[in-house]
Every structure is written in C-alpha cells, then in structure tokens.
Design a protein around this motif. Structure first.
Motif, PDB file in Angstrom:
ATOM      1  N   GLN A  53     -52.286  10.031  44.031  1.00  0.00           N
ATOM      2  CA  GLN A  53     -52.337  10.758  45.293  1.00  0.00           C
ATOM      3  C   GLN A  53     -50.944  11.066  45.827  1.00  0.00           C
ATOM      4  O   GLN A  53     -50.750  12.043  46.533  1.00  0.00           O
ATOM      5  CB  GLN A  53     -53.134   9.952  46.335  1.00  0.00           C
ATOM      6  N   MET A  54     -50.002  10.231  45.496  1.00  0.00           N
ATOM      7  CA  MET A  54     -48.631  10.418  45.960  1.00  0.00           C
ATOM      8  C   MET A  54     -47.864  11.256  44.961  1.00  0.00           C
ATOM      9  O   MET A  54     -48.232  11.374  43.801  1.00  0.00           O
ATOM     10  CB  MET A  54     -47.953   9.045  46.141  1.00  0.00           C
ATOM     11  N   LYS A  55     -46.745  11.773  45.459  1.00  0.00           N
ATOM     12  CA  LYS A  55     -45.888  12.573  44.601  1.00  0.00           C
ATOM     13  C   LYS A  55     -45.269  11.692  43.532  1.00  0.00           C
ATOM     14  O   LYS A  55     -44.806  10.593  43.816  1.00  0.00           O
ATOM     15  CB  LYS A  55     -44.808  13.253  45.453  1.00  0.00           C
ATOM     16  N   ASN A  56     -45.228  12.162  42.331  1.00  0.00           N
ATOM     17  CA  ASN A  56     -44.654  11.487  41.160  1.00  0.00           C
ATOM     18  C   ASN A  56     -45.399  10.197  40.835  1.00  0.00           C
ATOM     19  O   ASN A  56     -44.874   9.302  40.157  1.00  0.00           O
ATOM     20  CB  ASN A  56     -43.180  11.201  41.320  1.00  0.00           C
ATOM     21  N   GLU A  57     -46.618  10.052  41.368  1.00  0.00           N
ATOM     22  CA  GLU A  57     -47.393   8.844  41.120  1.00  0.00           C
ATOM     23  C   GLU A  57     -48.514   9.173  40.133  1.00  0.00           C
ATOM     24  O   GLU A  57     -49.220  10.159  40.283  1.00  0.00           O
ATOM     25  CB  GLU A  57     -47.981   8.313  42.415  1.00  0.00           C
ATOM     26  N   TYR A  58     -48.650   8.303  39.116  1.00  0.00           N
ATOM     27  CA  TYR A  58     -49.675   8.496  38.101  1.00  0.00           C
ATOM     28  C   TYR A  58     -50.402   7.190  37.860  1.00  0.00           C
ATOM     29  O   TYR A  58     -49.811   6.103  37.964  1.00  0.00           O
ATOM     30  CB  TYR A  58     -49.052   8.972  36.770  1.00  0.00           C
ATOM     31  N   GLU A  59     -51.694   7.218  37.586  1.00  0.00           N
ATOM     32  CA  GLU A  59     -52.463   6.047  37.224  1.00  0.00           C
ATOM     33  C   GLU A  59     -52.628   6.040  35.717  1.00  0.00           C
ATOM     34  O   GLU A  59     -53.043   7.033  35.128  1.00  0.00           O
ATOM     35  CB  GLU A  59     -53.845   6.087  37.890  1.00  0.00           C
ATOM     36  N   VAL A  60     -52.295   4.839  35.128  1.00  0.00           N
ATOM     37  CA  VAL A  60     -52.351   4.701  33.676  1.00  0.00           C
ATOM     38  C   VAL A  60     -53.502   3.757  33.345  1.00  0.00           C
ATOM     39  O   VAL A  60     -53.577   2.641  33.896  1.00  0.00           O
ATOM     40  CB  VAL A  60     -51.027   4.165  33.101  1.00  0.00           C
ATOM     41  N   PHE A  61     -54.372   4.168  32.415  1.00  0.00           N
ATOM     42  CA  PHE A  61     -55.525   3.372  31.999  1.00  0.00           C
ATOM     43  C   PHE A  61     -55.410   3.082  30.509  1.00  0.00           C
ATOM     44  O   PHE A  61     -55.058   3.986  29.709  1.00  0.00           O
ATOM     45  CB  PHE A  61     -56.836   4.139  32.251  1.00  0.00           C
ATOM     46  N   VAL A  62     -55.671   1.753  30.171  1.00  0.00           N
ATOM     47  CA  VAL A  62     -55.737   1.359  28.766  1.00  0.00           C
ATOM     48  C   VAL A  62     -57.223   1.327  28.411  1.00  0.00           C
ATOM     49  O   VAL A  62     -57.964   0.474  28.913  1.00  0.00           O
ATOM     50  CB  VAL A  62     -55.076   0.008  28.514  1.00  0.00           C
ATOM     51  N   LEU A  63     -57.644   2.236  27.529  1.00  0.00           N
ATOM     52  CA  LEU A  63     -59.060   2.393  27.205  1.00  0.00           C
ATOM     53  C   LEU A  63     -59.453   1.508  26.050  1.00  0.00           C
ATOM     54  O   LEU A  63     -58.626   1.137  25.205  1.00  0.00           O
ATOM     55  CB  LEU A  63     -59.363   3.850  26.846  1.00  0.00           C
ATOM     56  N   ALA A  64     -60.709   1.152  26.044  1.00  0.00           N
ATOM     57  CA  ALA A  64     -61.223   0.327  24.958  1.00  0.00           C
ATOM     58  C   ALA A  64     -61.287   1.117  23.658  1.00  0.00           C
ATOM     59  O   ALA A  64     -61.088   0.583  22.578  1.00  0.00           O
ATOM     60  CB  ALA A  64     -62.604  -0.212  25.321  1.00  0.00           C
ATOM     61  N   LYS A  65     -61.530   2.403  23.790  1.00  0.00           N
ATOM     62  CA  LYS A  65     -61.532   3.287  22.611  1.00  0.00           C
ATOM     63  C   LYS A  65     -60.987   4.664  23.035  1.00  0.00           C
ATOM     64  O   LYS A  65     -61.072   5.048  24.206  1.00  0.00           O
ATOM     65  CB  LYS A  65     -62.930   3.443  22.013  1.00  0.00           C
ATOM     66  N   PRO A  66     -60.399   5.322  22.123  1.00  0.00           N
ATOM     67  CA  PRO A  66     -59.759   6.616  22.490  1.00  0.00           C
ATOM     68  C   PRO A  66     -60.794   7.667  22.946  1.00  0.00           C
ATOM     69  O   PRO A  66     -61.950   7.642  22.538  1.00  0.00           O
ATOM     70  CB  PRO A  66     -59.079   7.045  21.206  1.00  0.00           C
ATOM     71  N   LEU A  67     -60.345   8.488  23.828  1.00  0.00           N
ATOM     72  CA  LEU A  67     -61.181   9.604  24.315  1.00  0.00           C
ATOM     73  C   LEU A  67     -61.206  10.745  23.284  1.00  0.00           C
ATOM     74  O   LEU A  67     -60.264  10.937  22.506  1.00  0.00           O
ATOM     75  CB  LEU A  67     -60.631  10.145  25.644  1.00  0.00           C
ATOM     76  N   GLU A  68     -62.352  11.484  23.289  1.00  0.00           N
ATOM     77  CA  GLU A  68     -62.403  12.686  22.436  1.00  0.00           C
ATOM     78  C   GLU A  68     -61.490  13.739  23.022  1.00  0.00           C
ATOM     79  O   GLU A  68     -61.510  14.027  24.219  1.00  0.00           O
ATOM     80  CB  GLU A  68     -63.836  13.234  22.364  1.00  0.00           C
ATOM     81  N   LYS A  69     -60.754  14.385  22.129  1.00  0.00           N
ATOM     82  CA  LYS A  69     -59.829  15.422  22.587  1.00  0.00           C
ATOM     83  C   LYS A  69     -60.579  16.736  22.835  1.00  0.00           C
ATOM     84  O   LYS A  69     -61.479  17.107  22.119  1.00  0.00           O
ATOM     85  CB  LYS A  69     -58.721  15.639  21.567  1.00  0.00           C
ATOM     86  N   LYS A  70     -60.134  17.425  23.864  1.00  0.00           N
ATOM     87  CA  LYS A  70     -60.782  18.680  24.279  1.00  0.00           C
ATOM     88  C   LYS A  70     -60.674  19.734  23.192  1.00  0.00           C
ATOM     89  O   LYS A  70     -61.587  20.499  22.935  1.00  0.00           O
ATOM     90  CB  LYS A  70     -60.148  19.157  25.581  1.00  0.00           C
TER      91      LYS A  70
END
Length: 467
Positions: A53-70
């Motif tokens: 929500q803030m400028k230059n702020e990012y949320e990083v998530f470590v996933l259990a399995k990789p996401l399918e690429k678009k």
C-alpha cells in the motif's frame, strides 16, 4: 489490473522496501533479504511479490509450490485454439473440396451437355446445308441457259462460212448438223471452249468443197457463285435466299392461266415476225407444255428468242432447208402451270340465257372460202445463212436413196391453188409443210408426192417415206 494473492497457501511472508523498477531486481533483493530471515532453501519460482500500500513497499510470499505462469497459460490456450482452428480448417477445407468437386463435376457435366448440344446443332446445320445444296443444284444449277444464249455459245465455236442445216436443243443437250469447210477445226473449237462438254463429231460427209457434219454434246453447267470460305450459317442463308427467289418465280408462273400465257406468247411471236403454223398443248409431267411450230427468217427468230429469255423452254428444234427463205422452228415451252388441279369439285349454278335454236345454229354454218392471196415474207439478213444448192436432175425410183428416218403423215391443208402435206420427223420432232405435186414432176427443191397408200417426201435432196 492489480495482482491478487493466490488461493493456495504460502509458507512465509514479509515486507520489502525497494526502489527498483525491474521485477527481476526486486526478486534478487527479496532473496537476499529472505536469506536473513528464512532458514530454508529459497527457489526463485516459489516467490510471489505483490505491491504494497505504501510507496516502494512490496509484500513477498514464499509459496509451497510455484504458481502457473500466465504466458504458459496463454500458450496453452493458443495451442488449444490452434488445434481447434486446424481441426475446423480441416473440416472446412474438406467440405470445401467436396463442394468444389461437386461443382466441378456439375460444371463438367454441363460442359459435356453443352458440347453435345452444339454437336447436335452442328449436325442439323450440316444436314440442312446438304439438303439446300441438293435443292439449289436442281433449281439453279440444273437450270439450263436460255436458248438464245445457247445459240450464241454455238455461234462462237462455229467457223465463218459454216452454215447450219438443223439444230436440236433439249435442256443442256444439243445436236447440230452444219455445212463447213473444216469439220475438225470446228470440233477443236468445241473442245477448247469451257462452255461445252462431251462434244462428239458423229458423222461427216464430204460433198464438193465442203463437209456436212453432225455434232452433239452438252452445255457445261454454270458454276455456283457461293464462296466456300464463308461460314455454314452464311452458306445456308445464301442458298435459302436463292431457292426462295426461284420458287417465287415458279409460283408466280403457276398462278397464270393457260389462255393468258398463249396470248402473250403469240403477241411476242407476231411482234417479232414469227408466223405460227402449229400449236399443241402437251402434258410434260407436273406442268403444262405448249409446243409451237413457227416459220420465220433467222433474224426474226433470233429476235423472238432474245425477247423470251425468261421463258422456260424444254426443247427447241430449228431446220434450215435449202432453197427456202424461212426457217422452221419447233419450240416446247414449259408454262409452269400445273397440270393437276385440286380434286375438289366446284359447285356452281348455271344461269342459262334465252337463246333460240336458230341463233345457236350459227355455230355450224359454212365458213367462207379461204383467201387465195399469197402471204409475202420480208427477208432480212440471215444470221443462220441458207445454203443454196443446185437442183439435181430428176431421178428414177431405182436411183433414189431413201433415208431411214421415220416420217409420219399428220394432215393436209391448202393455200391458194397449192395443196400442202404436213409431216413430222419422228427423230428430231420437226414438222414440215411440203407442197404436193399433182403430176409427180420434181420441179421444187422440197416437195411431196403420192405413192400407193403413202407419200414420198424430198427434203434437202434426201427422200423419205411418209406413212
């Protein structure tokens, strides 16, 4: 459109402050920061970074399995679309080929049918043309030249000092007896002329310094005027036009009545100085024929023949007797008037006038005696010269040589004080009017005298038995 958190669970998350605009750099910064916080192995394809929500702020998530690429999903969709497209294209192409084959087959059948129709029409045209050509040959090419033109053609082949004794013309055939000084030269003229064919010199007799020779042959038929290079349609049009004109002329002739034809013929003959001696109506087949026997000098006869060139003449026979001023001509005219009328019976009412028997009896009253005034002929310059021969001394019956030509007795007439015998040459079809010698003294060049039940005729110094 903003990315959303995947529906499946993640193992770990933290916030990352980064000024990098590149996604790859942000992933590298996230891995460096995560190694300080996360004790497990970190795989790049298990990371998911979402803008905060803030400028230059990012949320990083470590996933259990990789996401399918678009992109892979898009590729899959595209591949699916491509497979479907190929299948549909195949179906469409197959249907199109089937339809094209059907159209081509129908077109081929239509073309074959059209070619067959054209061939049928062509055969009908050729058959029509063949029939018209045959009809044209009969009506046009089969038609002989006028007698006047035929005499012109004969004159061109005869040499000077060649005199005609007799001519017989029948359609395209001719026979000529003439006196000439060189019969072989005359024959050569006939052979070289394109107007004649099948010319033969039948016989020749040498007498003094000239020959008496007989020629026979045919007039060559006129060549057709059609150009063979023109199309079949144009040929048909030409033949139809020529045949239509010929049939119209023949139809106009058939509409006339016989009396009208004879009156016109007599008027033309009288106007040209041809003296009618004999006339007979003949059945020549489909049309009525009129046979006329004329006496005239050669100029009047030729003028008469020139005046009637449009008339149809079946035959013409001309005799030029020695010692006589006039020619004797027998012509058989084709009137074009049909002999057979319709079989329908005409019904009519007769309005009988009141006529007395005495008035009707005038039909049978005695005629006045014929005038004894002799007819005087004015002799013009002859185009068919008369040969003057010396009268031989009187021969006895044993010295006379008789011709094999058959002569028939037709009748007897009288002009003034002289009795004449009418006889017919059965070979040439020529009629002769010969003076009858009362005392059997041979004092005329051509004559006839009584012998038994018949007569003896002398014509051009030849003797004939008349029966």
């Amino acid at each position: 459109m903003k990315d959303s958190v995947p529906e499946f669970s993640f193992l770990y998350s933290f916030k990352l402050i980064s000024n990098c605009h590149s996604k790859k750099k942000r992933i590298k910064e996230a891995i460096v920061s995560l190694r300080k916080q996360y004790p497990y192995e970190i795989m790049e394809d298990h990371l998911y970074i979402k803008k905060g929500q803030m400028k230059n702020e990012y949320e990083v998530f470590v996933l259990a399995k990789p996401l399918e690429k678009k992109k892979e999903r898009i590729k899959g969709l595209l591949l699916s679309f491509f497979v479907v497209f190929v299948i549909l294209s195949g179906i469409f192409l197959n249907n199109s080929m089937t339809k094209n084959k059907k159209i081509e087959s129908e077109r081929q059948k239509s073309l074959e049918k059209q070619m067959q129709e054209e061939q049928r029409l062509k055969e009908l045209q050729n058959k029509r043309l063949s029939n018209l050509e045959e009809k044209y040959k009969v009506l046009i090419l089969g038609k002989s030249e006028s007698v006047y033109v035929q005499l012109k053609l004969l004159y061109q082949c005869l040499m000077k000092n060649t005199f005609i004794n007799s001519i017989s013309l029948e359609k395209n055939y001719f026979s000529v007896e003439a006196e000439t000084k060189d019969s072989v030269k005359v024959l050569s003229n006939f052979e070289e002329s394109k107007a004649f064919t099948n010319v033969k010199m039948i016989r020749t007799t040498v007498s003094d310094n000239h020959e008496i020779v007989t020629f026979s042959g045919e007039f060559a038929k006129a060549a057709g005027e059609i150009d063979e290079r023109i199309s079949v349609e144009d040929k048909i049009s030409f033949y139809e036009h020529e045949i239509e004109e010929a049939e119209e002329i023949r139809n106009n002739m058939s509409q006339r009545v016989l009396s009208e034809y004879i009156l016109e013929l007599r008027e033309i003959a009288h106007k040209n100085g041809c003296n009618e001696q004999y006339m007979q109506i003949k059945n020549t087949g489909e049309f009525t024929g009129v046979e006329c026997f004329f006496e005239s000098n050669s100029s009047d006869l030729l003028n008469f023949l020139e005046s009637i060139q449009e008339s149809v003449i079946n035959s013409c026979k001309i005799r030029n007797f020695s010692g006589q001023k006039n020619l004797q001509t027998t012509i058989l005219f084709d009137t074009g008037i049909k002999t057979d009328k319709d079989n329908e019976t005409d019904t009519y009412f007769i309005d009988l006038q009141e006529i007395s028997s005495e008035d009707m009896g005038s039909m049978f009253k005695s005629r006045q005696p014929a005038s004894t005034q002799k007819q005087v002929y004015v002799t013009k310059r002859s185009l068919l010269p008369v040969v003057t021969v010396n009268i031989e001394p009187v021969k006895t019956e044993s010295q006379k040589t008789f011709s094999s030509i058959k002569m028939s007795f037709l009748g007897m007439t009288r002009k003034g004080d002289v009795t004449y015998i009418l006889v017919k040459d059965e070979v040439f079809g020529v009629y002769y009017t010969l003076p009858l010698l009362e005392d059997n003294k041979e004092n005329e060049s051509d004559f006839c005298y009584k012998k038994g039940n018949g007569y003896i005729a002398r014509i051009r110094n030849e003797y004939y038995e008349v029966r």
